[in-house]
Design an enzyme around this catalytic site. Sequence first.
Site, mmCIF file in Angstrom:
data_model
loop_
_atom_site.group_PDB
_atom_site.id
_atom_site.type_symbol
_atom_site.label_atom_id
_atom_site.label_comp_id
_atom_site.label_asym_id
_atom_site.label_seq_id
_atom_site.Cartn_x
_atom_site.Cartn_y
_atom_site.Cartn_z
ATOM 1 N N ARG A 4 0.856 -1.188 0.000
ATOM 2 C CA ARG A 4 0.000 0.000 0.000
ATOM 3 C C ARG A 4 0.895 1.242 0.000
ATOM 4 O O ARG A 4 2.032 1.208 0.484
ATOM 5 C CB ARG A 4 -0.917 0.029 1.225
ATOM 6 C CG ARG A 4 -2.027 -1.010 1.203
ATOM 7 C CD ARG A 4 -3.083 -0.671 0.162
ATOM 8 N NE ARG A 4 -4.235 -1.558 0.212
ATOM 9 C CZ ARG A 4 -4.392 -2.640 -0.541
ATOM 10 N NH1 ARG A 4 -3.442 -2.998 -1.393
ATOM 11 N NH2 ARG A 4 -5.485 -3.370 -0.444
ATOM 12 N N HIS A 23 -1.375 0.773 -9.642
ATOM 13 C CA HIS A 23 -2.065 -0.167 -8.754
ATOM 14 C C HIS A 23 -2.709 -1.303 -9.557
ATOM 15 O O HIS A 23 -3.906 -1.587 -9.420
ATOM 16 C CB HIS A 23 -3.115 0.559 -7.916
ATOM 17 C CG HIS A 23 -3.413 -0.150 -6.620
ATOM 18 N ND1 HIS A 23 -3.748 0.517 -5.465
ATOM 19 C CD2 HIS A 23 -3.439 -1.475 -6.295
ATOM 20 C CE1 HIS A 23 -3.972 -0.353 -4.493
ATOM 21 N NE2 HIS A 23 -3.785 -1.575 -4.982
#
Length: 308
Positions: A223, A271
């Site tokens: 993350r 992502h």
Amino acid sequence: MSIVFHHTPERAKVWSEKFAKARPDIPFHIWPETGPKEDVRYLAAWKTPDDLATLFPNLEVLFSLGAGIDQLNLANVPPDVQIIRMVESSLVEGMIEYVLWAVLSFHRDMFRYARQQREHVWDGSHNRPAKLYRVGLMGMGELGSPVLEKLVSFGYECRGWSRSRREVPGVKSFAGAGELDAFLAETDILVCLVPLTDATRGILNRSLFEKLPKGACLINCGRGGHLVQDDLIPALDSGQLSQAVLDVATPEPLPPEHPFWDHPRIFLTPHIASAAQSDTAAEAVLANLRRYEAGEPMTGVIDTGRGY
């Protein structure tokens, strides 16, 4: 007893078809349509609606549509509701592919050759065997362990670090804060796959970089919150790190003026390392529902005390 699906219309179509075929006995509602709110026992969502306890007073299980739960507002989830993170085959396969690509690209100097191409430089070097690279992966869970197994099969010397000790064949295991420095000292390519919790937020920082061998590569597909952004470019410019591959950022997307876009030793991807496929994700939730109804443990149960 019903389920509400809270995500994109494209995914909702696939899920509704899967549920209609496999579980026609469970009314399937697509947010914002919910049916009688008191009948909702299950919610499948990326993010939860506000006032969850009031909205669905009889909710029993919240199925996260992500591999993690950091996108959820846990304060909004009643304590008696079970939270289940997504565990399914396409998530694992996608992460294996991404990490293997990134490790191979660093090992075979592809990032350097890309920089040379932009500069019109033709300068090759002898290939080094995989066994000369020590790959260290932080987070030996449902995603990390299969990634390590694949890297071992390619001949890399692999290490794994996690909060509690895990055993993966061919991998040297490190556990807990007391063994982190030793793990870092033996890592040429660092892959971050730990869950984002209060304990791991900002773990990729200057202090950690300084404990890696000089010239190490960072691959972050956990993350954005794991990385202290202000510490990365100095580490790259000093040569402490020689390359960073970032699939995640804070915020997402990065603003156009962010310095990461143009730094020659940062490779950004939006992502995309791994994502649950709609059909297999629906099948994973259906399988967990069968376990739940049979009184069996579900896969991916979250310990809210630990945050994963």
